[in-house]
Design an enzyme around this catalytic site. Sequence first.
Site, PDB file in Angstrom:
ATOM      1  N   GLY A   1       0.799  -1.221   0.000  1.00  0.00           N
ATOM      2  CA  GLY A   1       0.000   0.000   0.000  1.00  0.00           C
ATOM      3  C   GLY A   1       0.826   1.263   0.000  1.00  0.00           C
ATOM      4  O   GLY A   1       0.625   2.152   0.827  1.00  0.00           O
TER       5      GLY A   1
ATOM      6  N   SER B   1       1.245   3.634  -2.492  1.00  0.00           N
ATOM      7  CA  SER B   1       0.945   4.701  -3.449  1.00  0.00           C
ATOM      8  C   SER B   1       0.826   6.054  -2.773  1.00  0.00           C
ATOM      9  O   SER B   1       1.185   7.086  -3.351  1.00  0.00           O
ATOM     10  CB  SER B   1      -0.343   4.383  -4.214  1.00  0.00           C
ATOM     11  OG  SER B   1      -1.435   4.218  -3.324  1.00  0.00           O
TER      12      SER B   1
ATOM     13  N   GLY C   1       0.248   8.078   1.522  1.00  0.00           N
ATOM     14  CA  GLY C   1       0.146   7.938   2.961  1.00  0.00           C
ATOM     15  C   GLY C   1       1.304   7.256   3.638  1.00  0.00           C
ATOM     16  O   GLY C   1       2.473   7.441   3.279  1.00  0.00           O
TER      17      GLY C   1
ATOM     18  N   SER D   1      -2.445  -1.006  11.979  1.00  0.00           N
ATOM     19  CA  SER D   1      -3.838  -1.075  12.389  1.00  0.00           C
ATOM     20  C   SER D   1      -4.370   0.342  12.576  1.00  0.00           C
ATOM     21  O   SER D   1      -4.157   1.206  11.735  1.00  0.00           O
ATOM     22  CB  SER D   1      -3.958  -1.903  13.678  1.00  0.00           C
ATOM     23  OG  SER D   1      -5.290  -1.998  14.107  1.00  0.00           O
TER      24      SER D   1
ATOM     25  N   TYR E   1     -14.963  -0.391   9.635  1.00  0.00           N
ATOM     26  CA  TYR E   1     -13.511  -0.189   9.596  1.00  0.00           C
ATOM     27  C   TYR E   1     -12.879  -0.592  10.920  1.00  0.00           C
ATOM     28  O   TYR E   1     -11.878  -1.324  10.943  1.00  0.00           O
ATOM     29  CB  TYR E   1     -13.219   1.280   9.292  1.00  0.00           C
ATOM     30  CG  TYR E   1     -11.761   1.670   9.418  1.00  0.00           C
ATOM     31  CD1 TYR E   1     -10.842   1.351   8.427  1.00  0.00           C
ATOM     32  CD2 TYR E   1     -11.315   2.374  10.538  1.00  0.00           C
ATOM     33  CE1 TYR E   1      -9.513   1.717   8.542  1.00  0.00           C
ATOM     34  CE2 TYR E   1      -9.985   2.745  10.662  1.00  0.00           C
ATOM     35  CZ  TYR E   1      -9.090   2.413   9.659  1.00  0.00           C
ATOM     36  OH  TYR E   1      -7.760   2.775   9.781  1.00  0.00           O
TER      37      TYR E   1
ATOM     38  N   SER F   1     -12.654  -4.251  11.378  1.00  0.00           N
ATOM     39  CA  SER F   1     -11.585  -4.858  10.589  1.00  0.00           C
ATOM     40  C   SER F   1     -10.232  -4.663  11.272  1.00  0.00           C
ATOM     41  O   SER F   1      -9.390  -5.562  11.263  1.00  0.00           O
ATOM     42  CB  SER F   1     -11.565  -4.276   9.171  1.00  0.00           C
ATOM     43  OG  SER F   1     -11.061  -2.951   9.138  1.00  0.00           O
ATOM     44  N   LYS F   2     -10.031  -3.491  11.880  1.00  0.00           N
ATOM     45  CA  LYS F   2      -8.765  -3.232  12.559  1.00  0.00           C
ATOM     46  C   LYS F   2      -8.673  -3.990  13.883  1.00  0.00           C
ATOM     47  O   LYS F   2      -7.573  -4.369  14.311  1.00  0.00           O
ATOM     48  CB  LYS F   2      -8.585  -1.732  12.781  1.00  0.00           C
ATOM     49  CG  LYS F   2      -8.378  -0.955  11.479  1.00  0.00           C
ATOM     50  CD  LYS F   2      -7.165  -1.463  10.695  1.00  0.00           C
ATOM     51  CE  LYS F   2      -6.845  -0.597   9.493  1.00  0.00           C
ATOM     52  NZ  LYS F   2      -5.664  -1.077   8.742  1.00  0.00           N
TER      53      LYS F   2
END
Length: 277
Positions: free
Chosen positions: A10, A12, A14, A133, A147, A150-151
């Site tokens: 991930g 791309s 941030g 997380s 969300y 999921s974390k």
Amino acid sequence: MSSPVFLITGCSTGFGRELSRVALDRGFRVISTARRLETLDGLKEQGAKTWQLDVTSPPHEIQAFAAEIWAIYGHIDFLINNAGYLRGGAIEENTPEEVMAQFNTNVFGLLNITNAFLQYFRKRRAGMIVNISSQGGSLNMVGAGIYCASKAAVDSLSDTWSRELAEFDVKCISIQPGMFRTSVSESSNLGRGSHRIPEYTVPDKVIVEYNAATGTERGDPTKAAVKIIDFISDTGRDLPLRLPLGEDAFEALKAFHLHRLDEIEKFKEWSVGTGFD
């Protein structure tokens, strides 16, 4: 002696991009991944190996990816599972398909990536799994319930991995960031449950306030990346199961756990006394 190798998902935007940059600045070897390879051109120019990866790909494709990536340097020292996105709205406002998509990326993608590399980590008897997380994994915020769930799953997996991988000298930690000035709330990263229910006013208010604060968050993602890379690369350091990241996350999670302890004690009489006489 060769420098450690980082594989980061991930990248791309941030945290993933900043983690890659900081690791490269430290002289480490970095393999950065993203769904769209062209988004990694800047990292490639800085010296990273770049690879296309969709963490929701079928497990057999993830296994093939792991074999290919491991062969680049003959090992991976740090697997940083960063890929993910934020879905908002009340829990009921998210369709089953939207819930599954959230978990496919944030949980099952992370699980499949990690499992694909564990056979190599176990055989080498070295390595570290670093799962990005969120403070939401513990705080369970209104307006981001799917969300946060999921974390919470990511935190739970991390806690168990840290224990069951210890016999192979493989470490695992969950990082719980607070609010940082990244692109997470932009339209491409922030999903909203499509089954809108007008009666839910509090989630709406939370999302409006969250979007309004975009670009003004106190947290600096570059400083966060420095903290993470420097913390995990000191391999002689004891690791907590979970590391809050950011002043807001530290204070909020500390208050959360203290409140839970008080609550457990308050209702102790209803918890105990269930054994056979």
